[in-house]
Write an enzyme that holds these catalytic residues in place. Structure first.
Site, PDB file in Angstrom:
ATOM      1  N   ASP A  67       0.817  -1.209   0.000  1.00 14.13           N
ATOM      2  CA  ASP A  67       0.000   0.000   0.000  1.00 14.13           C
ATOM      3  C   ASP A  67       0.852   1.261   0.000  1.00 14.13           C
ATOM      4  O   ASP A  67       2.075   1.204   0.158  1.00 14.13           O
ATOM      5  CB  ASP A  67      -0.968   0.001   1.197  1.00 14.13           C
ATOM      6  N   ASN A 136      -7.544  -2.665  14.298  1.00 15.63           N
ATOM      7  CA  ASN A 136      -8.921  -2.939  13.883  1.00 15.63           C
ATOM      8  C   ASN A 136      -9.000  -4.141  12.941  1.00 15.63           C
ATOM      9  O   ASN A 136     -10.040  -4.413  12.366  1.00 15.63           O
ATOM     10  CB  ASN A 136      -9.542  -1.701  13.216  1.00 15.63           C
ATOM     11  N   HIS A 138      -7.210  -4.513  10.154  1.00 12.95           N
ATOM     12  CA  HIS A 138      -6.929  -4.266   8.739  1.00 12.95           C
ATOM     13  C   HIS A 138      -5.644  -4.959   8.305  1.00 12.95           C
ATOM     14  O   HIS A 138      -4.734  -5.174   9.098  1.00 12.95           O
ATOM     15  CB  HIS A 138      -6.933  -2.771   8.396  1.00 12.95           C
ATOM     16  N   GLU A 143      -9.689  -1.796   5.316  1.00  8.93           N
ATOM     17  CA  GLU A 143     -10.287  -1.488   6.610  1.00  8.93           C
ATOM     18  C   GLU A 143     -11.550  -2.327   6.814  1.00  8.93           C
ATOM     19  O   GLU A 143     -12.130  -2.838   5.845  1.00  8.93           O
ATOM     20  CB  GLU A 143     -10.677  -0.002   6.651  1.00  8.93           C
TER      21      GLU A 143
HETATM   22  P1  PGA Z   1       2.131  -1.336  12.842  1.00  9.50           P
HETATM   23  O1  PGA Z   1       0.992  -1.303  11.749  1.00  9.50           O
HETATM   24  O2  PGA Z   1       3.115  -2.376  12.368  1.00  9.50           O
HETATM   25  O3  PGA Z   1       2.727   0.032  12.805  1.00  9.50           O
HETATM   26  O4  PGA Z   1       1.496  -1.717  14.132  1.00  9.50           O
HETATM   27  C1  PGA Z   1       0.443  -2.504  11.321  1.00  9.50           C
HETATM   28  C2  PGA Z   1      -0.662  -2.211  10.351  1.00  9.50           C
HETATM   29  O5  PGA Z   1      -1.377  -1.200  10.545  1.00  9.50           O
HETATM   30  O6  PGA Z   1      -0.840  -2.979   9.397  1.00  9.50           O
END
Ligand code: PGA
Length: 244
Positions: A67, A136, A138, A143
């Site tokens: 992404d 959450n 994702h 999302e």
């Molecule tokens: P993080 O993010 O590794 O910074 O916890 C993970 C994500 O949002 O996919």
């Protein structure tokens, strides 16, 4: 689904690097799907060290990132292209022309998304996809919603994700509101998936995603349907997982 539980972040990073390196050693021309975020930084550190030691090489590897924020160019220090350059690409023997991150500044986003999907297919598909997981649920920037989006597409980020990512910006108003992400279908087509998570804050979502129902409200839960997933956790992230 295989679970590997390490005692701490460094152990998680090492184990995840081993999973990726075993694919690279079996197929030096493999296609890696890569992720950004705090979680995989240690794993990338292991890959950089092992490349320097000559244990592994990126010389013939292609990469596709999950992404990118919309509106940030690759030289912006919060863009995911910049993150990948800093944490991996600039420190290993990869051919930068074979590294791909969705273009968050494309004039025609839909066309860029179609071309990204095609480029993955033309490269032979993703051999191993690295994933972090949001609080959450994702994966990429898919999302929680009422369906599983299939292909690479533009998304509106949720308030929860904007808040979580604001720690990396000077001000929350600077966090982009949109991003481009591989779809759930793109991720599920990868031949192998490795999910990383560490810390107590991820314990609830790890339990929901991997032992709860498969629902688009928890996007990562779809991975229960993938035939080859390895989940690498530290003890804190695994603390609410009932897999006995
Ligand atoms: P993080 O993010 O590794 O910074 O916890 C993970 C994500 O949002 O996919």
């Amino acid at each position: 689904m295989e679970f590997i539980i390490a005692s701490d972040y460094d152990g998680m990073s090492r184990k995840a690097a081993d999973v990726v390196e075993s694919v690279m050693k079996d197929a030096p021309e493999c296609v890696l799907g890569l992720a950004t975020g705090s979680t995989p930084i240690g794993m990338y550190g292991c890959l950089v060290e092992d490349t320097a030691k000559g244990d592994v090489s990126f010389a013939n590897v292609s990469t596709f990132n999950l992404d990118e924020y919309c509106g940030l160019t690759g030289d912006h220090d919060q863009s995911y292209r910049y993150f990948m350059d800093q944490n991996l690409f600039d420190s290993v023997d990869v051919d930068k022309a074979k590294t791909h991150v969705p273009n968050g500044c494309a004039a025609d986003v839909d066309q860029m998304c179609e071309e990204y999907e095609q480029a993955i297919e033309d490269a032979g598909g993703i051999d191993i996809q690295v994933l972090g997981i949001g609080h959450n649920g994702h994966i990429g920037f898919n999302e929680p919603c009422d369906h599983f989006p299939v292909i690479t597409h533009e998304v509106d980020l949720t308030e929860s994700t904007i808040n979580a990512n604001s720690r990396l910006f000077d001000d929350i108003s600077e966090v982009p509101r949109k991003a481009v992400t591989m779809g759930i279908g793109t991720i599920m087509k990868a031949r192998k998936v490795v999910v990383l998570a560490n810390g107590e804050g991820k314990a609830d979502i790890i339990s929901r995603a991997f032992t709860g129902p498969v629902v688009p409200e928890v996007p990562a839960s779809v991975l229960q349907l993938h035939p080859d997933v390895t989940v690498v956790l530290d003890a804190e992230a695994a603390s609410k997982l009932d897999i006995a």
